[in-house]
Design a protein around this motif. Sequence first.
Motif, PDB file in Angstrom:
ATOM      1  N   VAL A  65       0.838  -1.194   0.000  1.00  0.00           N
ATOM      2  CA  VAL A  65       0.000   0.000   0.000  1.00  0.00           C
ATOM      3  C   VAL A  65       0.875   1.246   0.000  1.00  0.00           C
ATOM      4  CG1 VAL A  65      -1.753  -1.267   1.293  1.00  0.00           C
ATOM      5  CG2 VAL A  65      -0.192   0.243   2.510  1.00  0.00           C
ATOM      6  N   THR A  66       0.307   2.319  -0.510  1.00  0.00           N
ATOM      7  CA  THR A  66       1.013   3.601  -0.559  1.00  0.00           C
ATOM      8  C   THR A  66       0.285   4.618   0.305  1.00  0.00           C
ATOM      9  OG1 THR A  66       1.799   3.144  -2.794  1.00  0.00           O
ATOM     10  CG2 THR A  66       1.876   5.433  -2.041  1.00  0.00           C
ATOM     11  N   ALA A  67       1.000   5.196   1.251  1.00  0.00           N
ATOM     12  CA  ALA A  67       0.421   6.200   2.135  1.00  0.00           C
ATOM     13  C   ALA A  67       0.866   7.589   1.694  1.00  0.00           C
ATOM     14  CB  ALA A  67       0.848   5.951   3.579  1.00  0.00           C
ATOM     15  N   ALA A  68      -0.086   8.514   1.640  1.00  0.00           N
ATOM     16  CA  ALA A  68       0.234   9.877   1.218  1.00  0.00           C
ATOM     17  C   ALA A  68       0.983  10.637   2.298  1.00  0.00           C
ATOM     18  CB  ALA A  68      -1.048  10.630   0.850  1.00  0.00           C
ATOM     19  N   VAL A  69       0.707  10.257   3.565  1.00  0.00           N
ATOM     20  CA  VAL A  69       1.373  10.921   4.688  1.00  0.00           C
ATOM     21  C   VAL A  69       1.766   9.874   5.707  1.00  0.00           C
ATOM     22  CG1 VAL A  69       0.143  13.110   4.398  1.00  0.00           C
ATOM     23  CG2 VAL A  69      -0.830  11.334   5.846  1.00  0.00           C
ATOM     24  N   ALA A  70       2.792  10.165   6.500  1.00  0.00           N
ATOM     25  CA  ALA A  70       3.184   9.279   7.584  1.00  0.00           C
ATOM     26  C   ALA A  70       2.254   9.484   8.773  1.00  0.00           C
ATOM     27  CB  ALA A  70       4.632   9.561   7.986  1.00  0.00           C
ATOM     28  N   GLY A  71       2.010   8.409   9.537  1.00  0.00           N
ATOM     29  CA  GLY A  71       1.175   8.527  10.719  1.00  0.00           C
ATOM     30  C   GLY A  71       0.196   7.383  10.835  1.00  0.00           C
ATOM     31  N   GLU A  72      -0.807   7.567  11.713  1.00  0.00           N
ATOM     32  CA  GLU A  72      -1.818   6.544  11.950  1.00  0.00           C
ATOM     33  C   GLU A  72      -2.828   6.520  10.797  1.00  0.00           C
ATOM     34  OE1 GLU A  72      -1.910   4.372  14.543  1.00  0.00           O
ATOM     35  OE2 GLU A  72       0.036   5.185  15.128  1.00  0.00           O
ATOM     36  N   HIS A  73      -3.128   5.311  10.344  1.00  0.00           N
ATOM     37  CA  HIS A  73      -4.084   5.123   9.251  1.00  0.00           C
ATOM     38  C   HIS A  73      -5.072   4.030   9.642  1.00  0.00           C
ATOM     39  CE1 HIS A  73      -1.815   7.321   5.995  1.00  0.00           C
ATOM     40  NE2 HIS A  73      -0.875   7.170   6.913  1.00  0.00           N
ATOM     41  N   ARG A  74      -6.305   4.172   9.211  1.00  0.00           N
ATOM     42  CA  ARG A  74      -7.300   3.126   9.421  1.00  0.00           C
ATOM     43  C   ARG A  74      -7.204   2.099   8.301  1.00  0.00           C
ATOM     44  NH1 ARG A  74      -9.986   7.788  10.792  1.00  0.00           N
ATOM     45  NH2 ARG A  74     -10.750   8.007   8.662  1.00  0.00           N
ATOM     46  N   LEU A  75      -7.160   0.824   8.689  1.00  0.00           N
ATOM     47  CA  LEU A  75      -7.133  -0.282   7.742  1.00  0.00           C
ATOM     48  C   LEU A  75      -8.429  -1.058   7.914  1.00  0.00           C
ATOM     49  CD1 LEU A  75      -3.524  -1.628   8.461  1.00  0.00           C
ATOM     50  CD2 LEU A  75      -4.188   0.256   6.957  1.00  0.00           C
ATOM     51  N   VAL A  76      -9.207  -1.161   6.860  1.00  0.00           N
ATOM     52  CA  VAL A  76     -10.504  -1.842   6.923  1.00  0.00           C
ATOM     53  C   VAL A  76     -10.437  -3.074   6.032  1.00  0.00           C
ATOM     54  CG1 VAL A  76     -12.988  -1.638   6.608  1.00  0.00           C
ATOM     55  CG2 VAL A  76     -11.649   0.373   7.281  1.00  0.00           C
ATOM     56  N   ALA A  94      -0.801  -6.779  14.980  1.00  0.00           N
ATOM     57  CA  ALA A  94      -1.899  -6.494  15.900  1.00  0.00           C
ATOM     58  C   ALA A  94      -2.934  -7.613  15.838  1.00  0.00           C
ATOM     59  CB  ALA A  94      -2.546  -5.158  15.561  1.00  0.00           C
ATOM     60  N   ALA A  95      -3.193  -8.274  16.977  1.00  0.00           N
ATOM     61  CA  ALA A  95      -4.177  -9.353  17.023  1.00  0.00           C
ATOM     62  C   ALA A  95      -5.567  -8.801  16.709  1.00  0.00           C
ATOM     63  CB  ALA A  95      -4.162 -10.014  18.394  1.00  0.00           C
ATOM     64  N   THR A  96      -6.244  -9.444  15.772  1.00  0.00           N
ATOM     65  CA  THR A  96      -7.554  -8.973  15.310  1.00  0.00           C
ATOM     66  C   THR A  96      -8.485 -10.162  15.165  1.00  0.00           C
ATOM     67  OG1 THR A  96      -6.461  -7.205  14.073  1.00  0.00           O
ATOM     68  CG2 THR A  96      -8.771  -7.645  13.550  1.00  0.00           C
ATOM     69  N   SER A  97      -9.690 -10.080  15.708  1.00  0.00           N
ATOM     70  CA  SER A  97     -10.659 -11.169  15.583  1.00  0.00           C
ATOM     71  C   SER A  97     -11.456 -11.026  14.299  1.00  0.00           C
ATOM     72  CB  SER A  97     -11.597 -11.180  16.791  1.00  0.00           C
ATOM     73  OG  SER A  97     -12.380 -10.001  16.825  1.00  0.00           O
ATOM     74  N   PHE A  98     -11.824 -12.168  13.742  1.00  0.00           N
ATOM     75  CA  PHE A  98     -12.677 -12.204  12.554  1.00  0.00           C
ATOM     76  C   PHE A  98     -13.808 -13.196  12.834  1.00  0.00           C
ATOM     77  CE2 PHE A  98      -8.760 -10.476  10.994  1.00  0.00           C
ATOM     78  CZ  PHE A  98      -9.125  -9.591   9.999  1.00  0.00           C
ATOM     79  N   PRO A  99     -14.834 -12.765  13.591  1.00  0.00           N
ATOM     80  CA  PRO A  99     -15.907 -13.687  13.990  1.00  0.00           C
ATOM     81  C   PRO A  99     -16.752 -14.127  12.806  1.00  0.00           C
ATOM     82  CG  PRO A  99     -16.433 -11.423  14.597  1.00  0.00           C
ATOM     83  CD  PRO A  99     -15.018 -11.409  14.112  1.00  0.00           C
ATOM     84  N   THR A 113      -6.052   0.088  13.363  1.00  0.00           N
ATOM     85  CA  THR A 113      -5.250   1.281  13.110  1.00  0.00           C
ATOM     86  C   THR A 113      -3.781   0.876  13.063  1.00  0.00           C
ATOM     87  OG1 THR A 113      -6.852   2.667  14.251  1.00  0.00           O
ATOM     88  CG2 THR A 113      -4.661   3.578  13.942  1.00  0.00           C
ATOM     89  N   ALA A 114      -3.072   1.382  12.093  1.00  0.00           N
ATOM     90  CA  ALA A 114      -1.649   1.059  11.947  1.00  0.00           C
ATOM     91  C   ALA A 114      -0.870   2.310  11.577  1.00  0.00           C
ATOM     92  CB  ALA A 114      -1.460  -0.013  10.878  1.00  0.00           C
ATOM     93  N   ARG A 115       0.373   2.347  12.028  1.00  0.00           N
ATOM     94  CA  ARG A 115       1.246   3.462  11.677  1.00  0.00           C
ATOM     95  C   ARG A 115       1.969   3.122  10.369  1.00  0.00           C
ATOM     96  NH1 ARG A 115       3.132   8.043  13.539  1.00  0.00           N
ATOM     97  NH2 ARG A 115       1.885   7.824  15.424  1.00  0.00           N
ATOM     98  N   LEU A 116       1.822   3.994   9.384  1.00  0.00           N
ATOM     99  CA  LEU A 116       2.453   3.805   8.088  1.00  0.00           C
ATOM    100  C   LEU A 116       3.422   4.940   7.811  1.00  0.00           C
ATOM    101  CD1 LEU A 116      -0.658   2.805   5.905  1.00  0.00           C
ATOM    102  CD2 LEU A 116       0.870   1.291   7.192  1.00  0.00           C
ATOM    103  N   VAL A 117       4.461   4.629   7.045  1.00  0.00           N
ATOM    104  CA  VAL A 117       5.387   5.666   6.616  1.00  0.00           C
ATOM    105  C   VAL A 117       4.866   6.281   5.330  1.00  0.00           C
ATOM    106  CG1 VAL A 117       7.334   4.467   7.675  1.00  0.00           C
ATOM    107  CG2 VAL A 117       6.795   4.074   5.247  1.00  0.00           C
ATOM    108  N   LYS A 118       5.316   7.462   5.019  1.00  0.00           N
ATOM    109  CA  LYS A 118       4.946   8.062   3.749  1.00  0.00           C
ATOM    110  C   LYS A 118       5.561   7.254   2.617  1.00  0.00           C
ATOM    111  CE  LYS A 118       5.027  12.387   1.138  1.00  0.00           C
ATOM    112  NZ  LYS A 118       5.432  13.816   1.143  1.00  0.00           N
ATOM    113  N   GLY A 119       4.753   6.888   1.650  1.00  0.00           N
ATOM    114  CA  GLY A 119       5.236   6.086   0.538  1.00  0.00           C
ATOM    115  C   GLY A 119       4.773   4.650   0.641  1.00  0.00           C
ATOM    116  N   VAL A 120       5.628   3.707   0.237  1.00  0.00           N
ATOM    117  CA  VAL A 120       5.251   2.302   0.124  1.00  0.00           C
ATOM    118  C   VAL A 120       5.365   1.593   1.468  1.00  0.00           C
ATOM    119  CG1 VAL A 120       5.764   0.103  -0.992  1.00  0.00           C
ATOM    120  CG2 VAL A 120       5.952   2.240  -2.289  1.00  0.00           C
ATOM    121  N   ASN A 121       4.320   0.780   1.800  1.00  0.00           N
ATOM    122  CA  ASN A 121       4.272   0.010   3.038  1.00  0.00           C
ATOM    123  C   ASN A 121       3.765  -1.401   2.742  1.00  0.00           C
ATOM    124  OD1 ASN A 121       4.278   2.163   5.601  1.00  0.00           O
ATOM    125  ND2 ASN A 121       3.478   3.041   3.698  1.00  0.00           N
TER     126      ASN A 121
END
Length: 503
Positions: A65-76, A94-99, A113-121
């Motif tokens: 994925v490509t982030a336009a800005v560094a920081g916290e991003h929501r991943l759905v 991050a442990a995540t349940s999938f009921p 929520t995950a912290r991404l760097v600007k650019g490719v992640n």
Amino acid sequence: MRLIAVVAVTAALVTVPPAGAATTVYEAERATRTQAVVESNHAGFTGSGFVNLNNVKGSAVEFTVTAAVAGEHRLVLRYANGTAVDRPMEVNGAATSFPGTGAWTTWATRTVTARLVKGVNAVRVVSTTADGGPNLDSLVVDNGIVAPTPSDWSTAVVDATIARRPATSLGLGYTDALFLYGTHLVHERTGDPRYLAYLKAWGDAKVKPDGSTGSAYDNLDSMLVGNVFLVLARETGEARYTLAATRIRQRLATYPRTSDGGFLHNTAFTGQLWADGAFMAQPFVARYGAQVGDGAWAFDEATRQLITYFGHLRSPDGMLLHAYDETRGQSWADPVTGTSPEVWCRAVGWFGMATVDVLDVLPATHPNRAALVGIVRSLADGYRRWQDPVSGRWFQLPTKPGLAGNWTETSCSSMYTFVVSRAVSRGYVDASYEPVAAKGYQGVLARTSVGSDGRAQISEIVVGTNVGNERYYLDRPREVNDFHGVGAFLVMNEEVAHGRPIG
């Protein structure tokens, strides 16, 4: 504290970003896979398919994925889990349940929520048990720019819907009529001429000068539109709308009934009463009596119908069963009581809204008024008892909150919130019910957002639903912006955010 004040803290009006600016969608079938395959044998996926992860610990999908800005991003993550067992995964550690979602064709989302760097992640989703992961359809990543929150959700929802659906594309069905009536409520408050113009454009296209519409009104669903006819009759003064409403009134004079006088849900459904049918006809009947001048018949009939339905459908858990068949001929009908086996969320919401709407029109001296207030109090008790304490919403099968695959549904949650709020504001119940409405409102707002197209959207709305068994209700598809939910949201929001404050 006034609930609306709480909402307004984060509701400053800001400029909506251009379409596509808020999120980016990454299809799972295009990602890198480990012990997983691409399939397309379960309907409802987006793109060209979905990823079926092997039933082993460590099966994985890695998105670039490509982030336009560094920081916290929501991943759905959009997924389906047709089992009753949680299939947990780690999303970038991050442990995540999938009921369970109830079926492999029923898709849901999980947000982290995950912290991404600007650019490719790299976003890596890894199974953590021997059951493997769920089927993964897509990943939606916001670009770090917080989507704006409208200052007025009602106008945001109406504006978004008008942009998506021209007036002439709407028909006479009950869901379209519900949205149109909700639009009227917003126009009534705001005076925005665009909303009345939209209603008029629809009326011009659907109602002929003699009041005919092409409908035979052979089912209660087809009669909900009568409320819109009455609105347009008042707003425009055009006789055709009163004539259109009168056609429905005249149809009810010969409409088939049960042996104790209840209007059949559909003329083809001999002996059947459905809880949802109460809202389709009875508020219109009462409003017709008040506006056109047929009150003696209308007030007696509307109240008698609600009392009759309630007598057949009332369940001991404070709610209503979905339907009743006096012939006991339907496969779902109990051979002793004639009732269907399940309490379905939206059916109980329709009935609650019908009762408070009729009470708003009913003369204070009407002999059936006390009975209707008693019905509202009974339902309010049921709503309070079965509200999900975590989300504030109500489940698709509300009296079975712990059932695997059960899920909270948005349209009925809007309806219950509206009914409780109205019941408090009219004095049918005391102020101890205010927290129920306040929590329900916040729960619905959590399903209301601004999408990547910059327009308001409402999610997790069940589509049209017949009478069925437990599995049938759990497997019903869920949609975004389905008119059941859009219309119910407008009715609720005009009451809660712009009527008497609660909370």
